[in-house]
Each structure stands twice: as structure tokens, then as C-alpha cells.
Enzyme design. Sequence first.
Site, short mmCIF file in Angstrom:
data_model
loop_
_atom_site.label_atom_id
_atom_site.label_comp_id
_atom_site.label_asym_id
_atom_site.label_seq_id
_atom_site.Cartn_x
_atom_site.Cartn_y
_atom_site.Cartn_z
N ARG A 48 -11.22 59.11 -24.47
CA ARG A 48 -12.13 58.15 -25.11
C ARG A 48 -11.76 57.93 -26.57
O ARG A 48 -12.12 56.90 -27.16
CB ARG A 48 -13.58 58.64 -25.02
CG ARG A 48 -14.16 58.48 -23.62
CD ARG A 48 -15.62 58.87 -23.61
NE ARG A 48 -16.23 58.53 -22.34
CZ ARG A 48 -17.53 58.29 -22.16
NH1 ARG A 48 -18.35 58.36 -23.18
NH2 ARG A 48 -18.01 58.00 -20.98
N LYS A 74 -6.03 39.37 -34.90
CA LYS A 74 -6.54 38.88 -36.18
C LYS A 74 -5.42 38.84 -37.22
O LYS A 74 -5.29 37.90 -38.00
CB LYS A 74 -7.69 39.78 -36.67
CG LYS A 74 -8.13 39.45 -38.09
CD LYS A 74 -9.32 40.24 -38.55
CE LYS A 74 -9.62 39.90 -40.02
NZ LYS A 74 -10.89 40.42 -40.47
N HIS A 117 -14.98 10.03 -0.55
CA HIS A 117 -15.99 10.04 -1.61
C HIS A 117 -17.05 11.09 -1.35
O HIS A 117 -18.25 10.81 -1.43
CB HIS A 117 -16.61 8.64 -1.78
CG HIS A 117 -15.60 7.64 -2.23
ND1 HIS A 117 -15.06 7.64 -3.49
CD2 HIS A 117 -14.99 6.63 -1.57
CE1 HIS A 117 -14.18 6.66 -3.60
NE2 HIS A 117 -14.11 6.04 -2.45
N ASN A 127 -30.14 11.02 1.02
CA ASN A 127 -30.80 11.31 2.29
C ASN A 127 -29.81 11.15 3.43
O ASN A 127 -29.17 10.09 3.52
CB ASN A 127 -31.97 10.37 2.51
CG ASN A 127 -33.11 10.66 1.54
OD1 ASN A 127 -33.36 11.79 1.18
ND2 ASN A 127 -33.80 9.59 1.13
N PHE A 140 -37.39 16.33 6.07
CA PHE A 140 -38.41 15.76 6.98
C PHE A 140 -38.53 14.25 6.83
O PHE A 140 -38.12 13.68 5.82
CB PHE A 140 -39.77 16.44 6.80
CG PHE A 140 -40.41 16.31 5.43
CD1 PHE A 140 -40.73 15.07 4.89
CD2 PHE A 140 -40.73 17.45 4.69
CE1 PHE A 140 -41.36 14.95 3.66
CE2 PHE A 140 -41.35 17.35 3.45
CZ PHE A 140 -41.66 16.09 2.94
#
Length: 521
Positions: A71, A144, A282, A424, A470
Site C-alpha cells: 500500500r 501534470k 429508419h 404507437n 392498450f
Amino acid sequence: MTATEGSKRPIRRALVSVYDKSGLEELAQGLHAAGVQLVSTGSTAAKIAAAGVPVTKVEELTGFPECLDGRVKTLHPKVHAGILADLRLEDHRQQLAGLGVEPFDLVIVNLYPFRETVASGATPDECVEQIDIGGPSMVRAAAKNHPSVAVVVNPGHYGEVLKAVADGGFGLAQRKRLAAEAFQHTAAYDVAVASWFADGYAPADDSAFPEFLGATYARKNVLRYGENPHQGAALYVDGSGGLAEAEQLHGKEMSYNNYTDTDAARRAAYDHTEPCVAIIKHANPCGIAIAADVAEAHRNAHACDPLSAFGGVIAVNRPVSVAMAEQVAEIFTEVIVAPGYEDGAVEILARKKNIRVLRCPEAPSNPVEVKPVDGGALLQETDRLQAEGDDPANWTLASGAALSDGELAELAFAWRACRAVKSNAILLAKDSATVGVGMGQVNRVDSAKLAVQRAGEERARGSYAASDAFFPFPDGFEVLAEAGVKAVVQPGGSVRDEQVVEAAQKAGVTMYFTGTRHFFH
Ligand SMILES: NC(=O)c1ncn([C@@H]2O[C@H](COP(=O)(O)O)[C@@H](O)[C@H]2O)c1NC=O
């Protein structure tokens, strides 16, 4: 002297700390042969030394042992001052001399495999352990300080490194490009870590949606133009494969519209488990069919609307057979995409110079869909067929006589195919192939009329009809009944369901409710 884009900085000292050690030995040998001093961490240094190259261990440099299971290795001022000193400044050079720190001209680092560890199903503790801390710090510091340091995060660049070393170092423009790549590398790494924390490991709340939505993409291609010629466009990939990374086996360069149509075509074809061909124009289907083999499915899909299929995009959910390729080769087709091609099929398709032939082995798999809206984005779970509402075994008979198994399978095909149609949507099918598609209308009556008109009287009669949502009034259904459809499937759930069912009963048409809606915009 002001640095120009070509200004080279000779490379005398390099810091090397890599998880991915591919190409490391050749790199170290090449750098050493060019007179570059090497400083390195634990197992990187061991591998370099084993290759017979002199190397200074970072702990010799810092006078501090690598500790805490790695670490802490390079997190030390002697390392970071050596990376961050702006060597254009006399003051920085003097400070380094006073501190007894030698500068680095080259930093070569790649990071712990955090994403791969997560993908492997490792435990949270194992994932956390694979969050690289020292590596990104060095990469960001070197990036940097690109006016003084070259930073390399990609083992694919080692050849260029050795060439640059031999040529007197990287120029400023090259160091800037390397720094840009380095920041992309650490940014993508941090997004992966932040996403993992937000999405499962440490969620802000119990929402299914993370508080932070991070994504990183790399540009794959600049396209000729976007949806229209005056719009610039490019293709980006997220590294997960799929259509964006499909292999092009033949044909002209893919366009923006080719990609959107091919995406829609694959979505349609993979909604079916049987061999399926979907033809899209399309973003809407002008033919979908399932059959015992893909050649038959293609014939039936094409027969739905040959006029519109001209210049269409074809997706197949099975490898393309020679027989199918012969059929497609006769028809002007923009794109064909499939998980594979039988021997000889690509050559047959390639008789047409322009047809784009794509191989994409994976089925579409995005778990979520992101849609930009002004000032933000909408995220939703990808609409999938549901066991609940999409399996006819779970449908409710709302009107008329129950269908036989074979008839129900026909209606189920219509229902699945309807999911590929922009709302739709009303879709008519016969013999496991679409025969009339009514798409994208702003009321359901017009979609029904369009579906019937496109099918023609004869094909509409006795066909199976599906509606993606629906019927708000009986009128849309009545258009289908007048055309003589055999059965209708729809989600149900309108406040006027009773009136719609009554109309179906009156017309003697079987109607099923799915309880599931599939709007598609
Ligand atoms: N903690 C540190 O000081 C540190 N410094 C470098 N690393 C990483 O350690 C890896 C190399 O380690 P080794 O040479 O031991 O295989 C690299 O992926 C590098 O990004 C570190 N590890 C994790 O944070």
C-alpha cells in the site's frame, strides 16, 4: 528559451512501476542499452533485474521500505519531487539539488486491475485492495508535469518509447499527448471505482439507481457525418463489446444511421428464440419473421414489405447461411449483422461492393438505457420481454374463443415482433411473419389503419394483431376487426377496457390481455 511543440527532453532516468508486465523485459533492456537509469518497485524491479538489467529499487531511493502489503511503495517525497519538479524553472532545479533529489524524465506505470477484479466476482475486500493509490498519484503527477516528464501508461507504446529515447527524447507535443492519455487512464479508473462504490458497495440509499452515474467512452471512429450531412458525428466504445465493436467483414464505412438502424434490427431479431430475421428502415421494422432456418425467415421477412426493405438493414440471430446470403445478395441492402457466417456466405454477400457485413457474436445486453435530455439524462432499465406478461401462458382471455396452441404461438410472435415497432405500434402477422406494420403514429387508430393498409386486404384477413399499449377507445380495435383479424393481443388496462372487450365480443374476435406494455420511442 521558450519550449516549442518539437522541443525534446532527453531521457536519462526512468521510474517504472507496472502491474501488467507485458513487454517489460525488452523495454528495460532497451532503456538500459540507451544509457537510461532505471528505478522501480517490488516485483517490477525483480523482473527487470532477472532480465540482467541494473535497477535501483525504489526503497533504496526513499530509504523507506515498501510496506503494508504494497500500500506504500512510491508514496514518498523523494519520488514525487523527482516527478513534479518543473525543470524549466531554475528555482525547482536548485531545490531538487538542495534536497538531494534527482529528477525523472520518464514515468512508466500501469495500474492494479480494479475492473477485472470486480468482474471476476472477487469479494469486496479483494476489490478494495485492488484500488491503486500510488500508481495514479505518479501518473497524474507526471502528466501534470509533462513539460519536463514523459508518462506512459500503455505497454503498447514501449516501441515508441525506445525510439524516442534513441532520438533524443519525446518532443513537447508528444509529451502532451502522452499526458492526455494518462489523464484519460486515471479518469476512467476513478469512474470505475466511484461507480462500484455508488452502485452496490456503498449506495447512498436503497434506490435501484446509483447516486452517481459515471461512464467513460473512447472514440473509435469519426464518422463521415451524423444523422444528416451537416451534423458531425463519431462512434465511441465503452469496452463491453457489442455492436459498437462489431467486426466489419466487408463493405463501405458504417454511417451514423447505419449504427442506429442496426441497433434497432438486433434488438428486434434477438427478441425471438427461433431463427429470426429482422429488416429495419429508419429504426422501424419493415419485416420480421421466424422460421426453421434463416433463409426461410429472410424470405418471409422480406415478403412483408419488399418496397420498404429496399436499402434496409438486416439483423439475424443465427449465423447467415449460404442460402440466405444468395437471397440477400439480390436485394439492395445497407447492412447485414449476424453472430457469424457460414463458409462462403461473406463472399456471396461481397458481390455487392457496398453492403456492410458485420459480425457481432454477442446478443444485445445493455442492462440500462441512458437518454440525454436537456441539462441531464434519463436512465431506465432496458425493456425486456417479461416472463409474466409476455408469455402467453400468463395472458388473460378477454374475449372470444381461446386459441389453439398453434394459433396462440402466432399471436405470441405478433406480440414479440410488435415490441420492435416505434409507438404507437400495431402489428399484423401471419405464419410467423409480419404482414403489416403500423408505426409511430400519434393515435392508435391511425396505426391500426396503417397496419391494415400495408398488409392489404387479403393478408390482413385472418391475421394476428398486436398492440404495444392498450386501446383507449374501441375505434382502433374496430379498424382491425373490420379488416378481419383473427385475434388481437394488447396489454389491457384502459379505463374503457370494457367497451373495447364488448366491441371484440360483438365482432367475434378473440382478444388476450398481457398486462405488460411495450412502448418504444
Ligand atoms: N502504494 C504505492 O506506493 C504504489 N506505488 C506503485 N503502486 C502500483 O504497484 C504496481 C507495481 O508494483 P510491483 O512492481 O510490486 O508489481 C503498479 O501497478 C503501481 O501502480 C503502488 N500500489 C498501490 O497503491
